[in-house]
Design an enzyme around this catalytic site. Structure first.
Site, PDB file in Angstrom:
ATOM      1  N   HIS A  17     -51.335 -18.145 112.710  1.00 55.74           N
ATOM      2  CA  HIS A  17     -52.673 -18.139 112.105  1.00 55.74           C
ATOM      3  C   HIS A  17     -52.850 -19.356 111.198  1.00 55.74           C
ATOM      4  O   HIS A  17     -53.868 -20.037 111.269  1.00 55.74           O
ATOM      5  CB  HIS A  17     -52.897 -16.889 111.241  1.00 55.74           C
ATOM      6  CG  HIS A  17     -52.961 -15.608 111.983  1.00 55.74           C
ATOM      7  ND1 HIS A  17     -52.242 -14.498 111.586  1.00 55.74           N
ATOM      8  CD2 HIS A  17     -53.670 -15.219 113.069  1.00 55.74           C
ATOM      9  CE1 HIS A  17     -52.508 -13.496 112.397  1.00 55.74           C
ATOM     10  NE2 HIS A  17     -53.374 -13.909 113.317  1.00 55.74           N
ATOM     11  N   LYS A  41     -57.927  -0.394 114.586  1.00 54.23           N
ATOM     12  CA  LYS A  41     -56.598  -0.941 114.900  1.00 54.23           C
ATOM     13  C   LYS A  41     -55.505  -0.351 114.012  1.00 54.23           C
ATOM     14  O   LYS A  41     -54.336  -0.664 114.193  1.00 54.23           O
ATOM     15  CB  LYS A  41     -56.598  -2.467 114.745  1.00 54.23           C
ATOM     16  CG  LYS A  41     -57.366  -3.196 115.812  1.00 54.23           C
ATOM     17  CD  LYS A  41     -57.163  -4.688 115.644  1.00 54.23           C
ATOM     18  CE  LYS A  41     -57.808  -5.472 116.767  1.00 54.23           C
ATOM     19  NZ  LYS A  41     -57.547  -6.918 116.621  1.00 54.23           N
ATOM     20  N   ARG A  90     -52.412 -17.877 122.508  1.00 51.07           N
ATOM     21  CA  ARG A  90     -50.966 -18.051 122.635  1.00 51.07           C
ATOM     22  C   ARG A  90     -50.522 -18.054 124.083  1.00 51.07           C
ATOM     23  O   ARG A  90     -49.605 -18.751 124.456  1.00 51.07           O
ATOM     24  CB  ARG A  90     -50.230 -16.928 121.898  1.00 51.07           C
ATOM     25  CG  ARG A  90     -50.415 -16.928 120.408  1.00 51.07           C
ATOM     26  CD  ARG A  90     -49.678 -15.761 119.781  1.00 51.07           C
ATOM     27  NE  ARG A  90     -49.961 -14.507 120.468  1.00 51.07           N
ATOM     28  CZ  ARG A  90     -50.744 -13.552 120.009  1.00 51.07           C
ATOM     29  NH1 ARG A  90     -51.314 -13.676 118.844  1.00 51.07           N
ATOM     30  NH2 ARG A  90     -50.951 -12.448 120.691  1.00 51.07           N
ATOM     31  N   SER A 128     -49.147 -10.885 114.874  1.00 55.85           N
ATOM     32  CA  SER A 128     -49.045  -9.942 113.759  1.00 55.85           C
ATOM     33  C   SER A 128     -48.313  -8.678 114.185  1.00 55.85           C
ATOM     34  O   SER A 128     -47.556  -8.105 113.408  1.00 55.85           O
ATOM     35  CB  SER A 128     -50.437  -9.582 113.232  1.00 55.85           C
ATOM     36  OG  SER A 128     -51.020 -10.692 112.607  1.00 55.85           O
TER      37      SER A 128
END
Length: 159
Positions: A17, A41, A90, A128
């Site tokens: 990030h 989430k 990614r 994350s």
């Protein structure tokens, strides 16, 4: 270009990030890092704690502003009068998901544009969710997150 928004949950902020934020800060006059509440989430860290981590990690970047939000990204962007967002990619799987989001956002606001940035190769595998998994098992995340947030992870018994 004037401003862009870099949205995400940042649960927690990672070196990937931060890499994207730094690179965006070199391309735009202002980068608004927008931290989503994202209760669906089930984040590990509270919105306030995530905001604190992002502020600490970006404190030396003078053209970066941190905000939180709990509405549609397009509505946030319209309210801020910023029609460009940055998204990190990614892997190919990220692209497929981000492409769908980009098209959906564009349908909601025709002037809405998405710019995709790939993180530096050394950060390309970091997510994350990987950091949270390592944290839950008391693993070493020192190479995965900005060193400035390590005390905040310890504070929440993450490492």
């Amino acid at each position: 270009m004037a401003s862009c928004i870099y949205p995400g949950t940042f649960d927690p902020i990672t070196n990937g990030h931060l890499d994207v934020i730094i690179r965006a800060s070199k391309m735009f006059e202002e980068v608004v890092v927008a931290i989503a509440k994202s209760e669906s989430k089930r984040p590990m860290f509270s919105l306030k704690h995530r905001e604190k981590m992002v502020k600490i990690a970006t404190k030396d970047l003078k053209n970066v502003r941190i905000i939180t939000f709990d509405n549609l990204l397009v509505d946030l962007a319209k309210n801020l009068q910023i029609n460009i967002i940055i998204r990190g990619l990614r892997a190919v799987s990220d692209f497929e998901y981000e492409l769908q989001l980009g098209y959906a956002n564009h349908m909601l606001w025709e002037d809405f544009e998405t710019i995709y940035l790939m993180p530096n190769l050394k950060n390309s595998f970091i997510s994350s969710s990987i950091v949270r998994s390592i944290c839950m098992h008391n693993g070493d995340v020192n190479k995965l997150v900005p060193k400035e947030i390590i005390p905040l992870l310890k504070e929440k018994d993450c490492i």
